[in-house]
Write a protein that holds these residues in place. Structure first.
Motif, PDB file in Angstrom:
ATOM      1  N   PHE A   1      26.401  35.364  34.003  1.00  0.00           N
ATOM      2  CA  PHE A   1      27.335  36.066  34.521  1.00  0.00           C
ATOM      3  C   PHE A   1      27.251  37.457  33.530  1.00  0.00           C
ATOM      4  N   ARG A   2      27.333  38.585  34.409  1.00  0.00           N
ATOM      5  CA  ARG A   2      27.482  39.631  33.678  1.00  0.00           C
ATOM      6  C   ARG A   2      28.525  40.608  34.301  1.00  0.00           C
ATOM      7  N   SER A   3      29.412  41.238  33.490  1.00  0.00           N
ATOM      8  CA  SER A   3      30.541  42.201  34.086  1.00  0.00           C
ATOM      9  C   SER A   3      30.802  43.159  33.072  1.00  0.00           C
ATOM     10  N   GLY A   4      31.279  44.259  33.823  1.00  0.00           N
ATOM     11  CA  GLY A   4      31.731  45.421  32.771  1.00  0.00           C
ATOM     12  C   GLY A   4      32.524  46.148  33.783  1.00  0.00           C
ATOM     13  N   SER A   5      33.326  47.104  32.963  1.00  0.00           N
ATOM     14  CA  SER A   5      34.216  48.005  33.690  1.00  0.00           C
ATOM     15  C   SER A   5      34.714  49.197  32.704  1.00  0.00           C
ATOM     16  N   LEU A   6      34.924  50.261  33.275  1.00  0.00           N
ATOM     17  CA  LEU A   6      35.106  51.509  32.488  1.00  0.00           C
ATOM     18  C   LEU A   6      36.500  52.264  33.240  1.00  0.00           C
ATOM     19  N   VAL A   7      37.479  52.600  32.450  1.00  0.00           N
ATOM     20  CA  VAL A   7      38.750  53.371  33.287  1.00  0.00           C
ATOM     21  C   VAL A   7      38.571  54.703  32.398  1.00  0.00           C
ATOM     22  N   LEU A   8      38.567  55.844  33.443  1.00  0.00           N
ATOM     23  CA  LEU A   8      38.823  57.087  33.015  1.00  0.00           C
ATOM     24  C   LEU A   8      39.835  57.873  33.442  1.00  0.00           C
ATOM     25  N   PRO A   9      40.876  58.120  32.604  1.00  0.00           N
ATOM     26  CA  PRO A   9      42.025  58.742  32.899  1.00  0.00           C
ATOM     27  C   PRO A   9      41.703  60.418  33.241  1.00  0.00           C
ATOM     28  N   PHE A  10      42.538  60.674  34.570  1.00  0.00           N
ATOM     29  CA  PHE A  10      42.521  61.994  34.901  1.00  0.00           C
ATOM     30  C   PHE A  10      43.925  62.724  34.827  1.00  0.00           C
ATOM     31  N   GLY A  11      44.384  62.926  34.000  1.00  0.00           N
ATOM     32  CA  GLY A  11      45.880  63.175  33.977  1.00  0.00           C
ATOM     33  C   GLY A  11      46.688  61.936  33.749  1.00  0.00           C
ATOM     34  N   ASN A  12      48.115  62.054  34.365  1.00  0.00           N
ATOM     35  CA  ASN A  12      48.917  61.137  34.222  1.00  0.00           C
ATOM     36  C   ASN A  12      48.959  60.107  35.285  1.00  0.00           C
ATOM     37  N   ARG A  13      48.495  60.506  36.555  1.00  0.00           N
ATOM     38  CA  ARG A  13      48.726  59.659  37.838  1.00  0.00           C
ATOM     39  C   ARG A  13      47.303  59.429  38.398  1.00  0.00           C
ATOM     40  N   LEU A  14      46.242  59.958  37.765  1.00  0.00           N
ATOM     41  CA  LEU A  14      44.925  59.640  38.395  1.00  0.00           C
ATOM     42  C   LEU A  14      43.956  58.998  37.691  1.00  0.00           C
ATOM     43  N   SER A  15      43.190  58.030  37.820  1.00  0.00           N
ATOM     44  CA  SER A  15      42.293  57.201  37.097  1.00  0.00           C
ATOM     45  C   SER A  15      40.998  56.973  37.740  1.00  0.00           C
ATOM     46  N   LEU A  16      39.936  56.833  37.268  1.00  0.00           N
ATOM     47  CA  LEU A  16      38.570  56.393  37.872  1.00  0.00           C
ATOM     48  C   LEU A  16      38.404  54.995  37.265  1.00  0.00           C
ATOM     49  N   LEU A  17      38.131  54.007  38.099  1.00  0.00           N
ATOM     50  CA  LEU A  17      37.611  52.642  37.699  1.00  0.00           C
ATOM     51  C   LEU A  17      36.162  52.482  38.269  1.00  0.00           C
ATOM     52  N   LEU A  18      35.283  52.248  37.214  1.00  0.00           N
ATOM     53  CA  LEU A  18      34.109  51.617  37.520  1.00  0.00           C
ATOM     54  C   LEU A  18      33.847  50.452  37.227  1.00  0.00           C
ATOM     55  N   ASP A  19      33.323  49.484  38.121  1.00  0.00           N
ATOM     56  CA  ASP A  19      33.437  48.074  37.875  1.00  0.00           C
ATOM     57  C   ASP A  19      31.980  47.482  38.219  1.00  0.00           C
ATOM     58  N   TYR A  20      31.561  46.529  37.599  1.00  0.00           N
ATOM     59  CA  TYR A  20      30.124  45.882  37.766  1.00  0.00           C
ATOM     60  C   TYR A  20      30.306  44.607  37.714  1.00  0.00           C
ATOM     61  N   ARG A  21      29.610  43.735  38.454  1.00  0.00           N
ATOM     62  CA  ARG A  21      29.542  42.264  38.424  1.00  0.00           C
ATOM     63  C   ARG A  21      28.284  41.661  38.907  1.00  0.00           C
ATOM     64  N   ARG A  22      27.680  40.786  38.172  1.00  0.00           N
ATOM     65  CA  ARG A  22      26.603  40.084  38.766  1.00  0.00           C
ATOM     66  C   ARG A  22      26.895  38.511  38.165  1.00  0.00           C
ATOM     67  N   GLU A  23      26.397  37.520  39.152  1.00  0.00           N
ATOM     68  CA  GLU A  23      26.527  36.497  38.894  1.00  0.00           C
ATOM     69  C   GLU A  23      25.499  35.408  39.393  1.00  0.00           C
ATOM     70  N   GLU A  24      24.755  34.680  38.716  1.00  0.00           N
ATOM     71  CA  GLU A  24      23.561  34.029  39.117  1.00  0.00           C
ATOM     72  C   GLU A  24      23.803  32.446  38.695  1.00  0.00           C
ATOM     73  N   GLU A  25      23.727  31.377  39.684  1.00  0.00           N
ATOM     74  CA  GLU A  25      23.795  30.158  39.313  1.00  0.00           C
ATOM     75  C   GLU A  25      22.481  29.430  39.614  1.00  0.00           C
ATOM     76  N   ASN A  26      22.356  28.259  39.299  1.00  0.00           N
ATOM     77  CA  ASN A  26      21.142  27.468  39.524  1.00  0.00           C
ATOM     78  C   ASN A  26      19.864  28.235  39.294  1.00  0.00           C
ATOM     79  N   LEU A  27      19.739  28.398  37.792  1.00  0.00           N
ATOM     80  CA  LEU A  27      18.506  29.256  37.278  1.00  0.00           C
ATOM     81  C   LEU A  27      17.204  28.550  37.355  1.00  0.00           C
ATOM     82  N   ASN A  28      17.267  27.196  37.807  1.00  0.00           N
ATOM     83  CA  ASN A  28      15.703  26.646  37.914  1.00  0.00           C
ATOM     84  C   ASN A  28      15.011  27.020  39.054  1.00  0.00           C
TER      85      ASN A  28
END
Length: 76
Positions: free
Chosen positions: A49-76
């Protein structure tokens, strides 16, 4: 920040847990990695399982959210 490693009897029963998060004021971030081999005895057995997020604010009322998620099961 949290980091955990688990090793048991064999090479194929290891696990890794990593959780990094921070908010130095102008940016917020989180990175999480969970990796457990098929023979790991526990809740996170046989998965990656891998996940990551990044939040970049632009002023007081606006922000940019970047999100990543990858999940693998049954690796055999």
């Amino acid at each position: 920040m949290a980091v955990g490693l688990a090793y048991f009897d064999q090479d194929d029963d290891n696990a890794l847990y990593l959780d990094l998060a921070g908010n130095p004021g102008w940016i917020a971030y989180q990175l999480r990695v969970i990796s457990a081999n098929p023979n790991f005895p526990g809740n996170y057995s046989d998965m990656e399982f891998r996940s990551g997020s990044l939040v970049l604010p632009f002023g007081n009322r606006l922000s940019l959210l970047l999100d990543y998620r990858r999940e693998e099961e049954n690796l055999n």
